[in-house]
Design a protein around this motif. Structure first.
Motif, PDB file in Angstrom:
ATOM      1  N   GLY A   1       0.791  -1.222   0.000  1.00  0.00           N
ATOM      2  CA  GLY A   1       0.000   0.000   0.000  1.00  0.00           C
ATOM      3  C   GLY A   1       0.820   1.267   0.000  1.00  0.00           C
ATOM      4  N   GLY A   2       2.122   1.137   0.210  1.00  0.00           N
ATOM      5  CA  GLY A   2       2.998   2.295   0.255  1.00  0.00           C
ATOM      6  C   GLY A   2       3.419   2.775  -1.119  1.00  0.00           C
ATOM      7  N   SER A   3       4.284   3.783  -1.115  1.00  0.00           N
ATOM      8  CA  SER A   3       4.737   4.409  -2.352  1.00  0.00           C
ATOM      9  C   SER A   3       6.244   4.538  -2.375  1.00  0.00           C
ATOM     10  N   LEU A   4       6.792   4.528  -3.590  1.00  0.00           N
ATOM     11  CA  LEU A   4       8.196   4.817  -3.823  1.00  0.00           C
ATOM     12  C   LEU A   4       8.312   5.573  -5.136  1.00  0.00           C
ATOM     13  N   ARG A   5       9.365   6.371  -5.246  1.00  0.00           N
ATOM     14  CA  ARG A   5       9.646   7.063  -6.504  1.00  0.00           C
ATOM     15  C   ARG A   5      11.051   6.707  -6.957  1.00  0.00           C
ATOM     16  N   LEU A   6      11.148   6.069  -8.108  1.00  0.00           N
ATOM     17  CA  LEU A   6      12.438   5.736  -8.691  1.00  0.00           C
ATOM     18  C   LEU A   6      12.892   6.843  -9.625  1.00  0.00           C
ATOM     19  N   SER A   7      14.199   7.056  -9.659  1.00  0.00           N
ATOM     20  CA  SER A   7      14.787   8.034 -10.566  1.00  0.00           C
ATOM     21  C   SER A   7      15.875   7.365 -11.390  1.00  0.00           C
ATOM     22  N   CYS A   8      16.094   7.889 -12.568  1.00  0.00           N
ATOM     23  CA  CYS A   8      17.157   7.381 -13.441  1.00  0.00           C
ATOM     24  C   CYS A   8      17.829   8.583 -14.104  1.00  0.00           C
ATOM     25  N   ALA A   9      19.121   8.715 -13.876  1.00  0.00           N
ATOM     26  CA  ALA A   9      19.895   9.799 -14.476  1.00  0.00           C
ATOM     27  C   ALA A   9      20.610   9.279 -15.722  1.00  0.00           C
ATOM     28  N   ALA A  10      20.459   9.994 -16.826  1.00  0.00           N
ATOM     29  CA  ALA A  10      21.061   9.583 -18.091  1.00  0.00           C
ATOM     30  C   ALA A  10      22.203  10.507 -18.478  1.00  0.00           C
ATOM     31  N   SER A  11      23.323   9.903 -18.842  1.00  0.00           N
ATOM     32  CA  SER A  11      24.480  10.680 -19.300  1.00  0.00           C
ATOM     33  C   SER A  11      24.578  10.577 -20.813  1.00  0.00           C
ATOM     34  N   THR A  12      24.051  11.577 -21.482  1.00  0.00           N
ATOM     35  CA  THR A  12      24.094  11.641 -22.934  1.00  0.00           C
ATOM     36  C   THR A  12      23.716  13.061 -23.360  1.00  0.00           C
ATOM     37  N   ASP A  13      24.225  13.465 -24.495  1.00  0.00           N
ATOM     38  CA  ASP A  13      23.885  14.782 -25.038  1.00  0.00           C
ATOM     39  C   ASP A  13      22.615  14.752 -25.878  1.00  0.00           C
ATOM     40  N   THR A  14      22.095  13.540 -26.112  1.00  0.00           N
ATOM     41  CA  THR A  14      20.946  13.394 -27.010  1.00  0.00           C
ATOM     42  C   THR A  14      19.806  12.651 -26.317  1.00  0.00           C
ATOM     43  N   TYR A  15      19.591  12.955 -25.065  1.00  0.00           N
ATOM     44  CA  TYR A  15      18.567  12.257 -24.264  1.00  0.00           C
ATOM     45  C   TYR A  15      17.212  12.282 -24.944  1.00  0.00           C
ATOM     46  N   LYS A  16      16.847  13.386 -25.550  1.00  0.00           N
ATOM     47  CA  LYS A  16      15.514  13.524 -26.145  1.00  0.00           C
ATOM     48  C   LYS A  16      15.331  12.661 -27.383  1.00  0.00           C
ATOM     49  N   ASP A  17      16.381  11.997 -27.833  1.00  0.00           N
ATOM     50  CA  ASP A  17      16.282  11.124 -29.006  1.00  0.00           C
ATOM     51  C   ASP A  17      15.953   9.682 -28.628  1.00  0.00           C
ATOM     52  N   TYR A  18      15.764   9.422 -27.328  1.00  0.00           N
ATOM     53  CA  TYR A  18      15.561   8.057 -26.867  1.00  0.00           C
ATOM     54  C   TYR A  18      14.197   7.844 -26.222  1.00  0.00           C
TER      55      TYR A  18
ATOM     56  N   ASN B   1      13.406  16.230 -19.767  1.00  0.00           N
ATOM     57  CA  ASN B   1      14.475  16.279 -20.763  1.00  0.00           C
ATOM     58  C   ASN B   1      15.505  17.376 -20.472  1.00  0.00           C
ATOM     59  N   ALA B   2      15.109  18.389 -19.727  1.00  0.00           N
ATOM     60  CA  ALA B   2      16.051  19.456 -19.369  1.00  0.00           C
ATOM     61  C   ALA B   2      17.104  18.953 -18.382  1.00  0.00           C
ATOM     62  N   LYS B   3      16.734  17.924 -17.616  1.00  0.00           N
ATOM     63  CA  LYS B   3      17.644  17.384 -16.593  1.00  0.00           C
ATOM     64  C   LYS B   3      18.157  15.991 -16.939  1.00  0.00           C
ATOM     65  N   ASN B   4      17.767  15.454 -18.087  1.00  0.00           N
ATOM     66  CA  ASN B   4      18.152  14.085 -18.468  1.00  0.00           C
ATOM     67  C   ASN B   4      17.726  13.071 -17.415  1.00  0.00           C
ATOM     68  N   MET B   5      16.496  13.193 -16.941  1.00  0.00           N
ATOM     69  CA  MET B   5      16.008  12.336 -15.867  1.00  0.00           C
ATOM     70  C   MET B   5      14.756  11.578 -16.290  1.00  0.00           C
ATOM     71  N   LEU B   6      14.637  10.385 -15.753  1.00  0.00           N
ATOM     72  CA  LEU B   6      13.466   9.540 -15.911  1.00  0.00           C
ATOM     73  C   LEU B   6      12.968   9.176 -14.519  1.00  0.00           C
ATOM     74  N   TYR B   7      11.640   9.093 -14.365  1.00  0.00           N
ATOM     75  CA  TYR B   7      11.063   8.810 -13.060  1.00  0.00           C
ATOM     76  C   TYR B   7      10.002   7.714 -13.178  1.00  0.00           C
ATOM     77  N   LEU B   8       9.788   7.025 -12.052  1.00  0.00           N
ATOM     78  CA  LEU B   8       8.681   6.093 -11.937  1.00  0.00           C
ATOM     79  C   LEU B   8       8.073   6.276 -10.558  1.00  0.00           C
TER      80      LEU B   8
END
Length: 126
Positions: free
Chosen positions: A15-32, A74-81
């Motif tokens: 019943g609880g919650s968590l937030r996952l983060s993913c940091a991407a190292s690339t100059d073309t993050y918005k292409d993926y 995309n400004a921070k190259n981050m993905l979240y769940l």
């Protein structure tokens, strides 16, 4: 080449919650396309959620629809769940992955993704 680093895993009660983060190292993050996958012990890796280049398209596994939300900055190259209403069956190692946008990409199929993080463990237990 894309380097991915996940964070935010941990132990939580049902019943609880968590937030996952993913940091991407690339100059073309918005292409993926970006996605979250998970793998429980003894089971195959499965797609959880995927998001298109600028976030206009999102796809979810049936098992997490209405409980999980994928997003990207995309400004921070981050993905979240954002994971809410967690269940014991959600216990797994969670991985973020990146795939160049292309015709025929199967957005929740692990084989179609080129770059992977090391994973972060999520344990849901009382």
């Amino acid at each position: 080449q894309v380097q991915l680093v996940e964070s935010g895993g941990g132990s939580v009660q049902p019943g609880g919650s968590l937030r996952l983060s993913c940091a991407a190292s690339t100059d073309t993050y918005k292409d993926y396309w970006m996605a979250w996958f998970r793998q429980a012990p003894g089971k195959e890796r499965e797609g959880v959620a995927a998001i298109s280049l600028v976030g206009t398209i999102k796809d979810y596994a049936d098992s997490v629809k209405g409980r999980f939300t994928i997003s990207r900055d995309n400004a921070k190259n981050m993905l979240y769940l954002q994971m809410d209403s967690l269940k014991p069956d959600d216990t797994a190692a969670y991985y973020c992955a990146a795939a160049p946008s292309r015709v025929g990409l199967r957005v929740l199929v692990p084989h179609d993704y080129n770059f992977w993080g090391q994973g972060t463990q999520v344990t849901v237990s009382s």
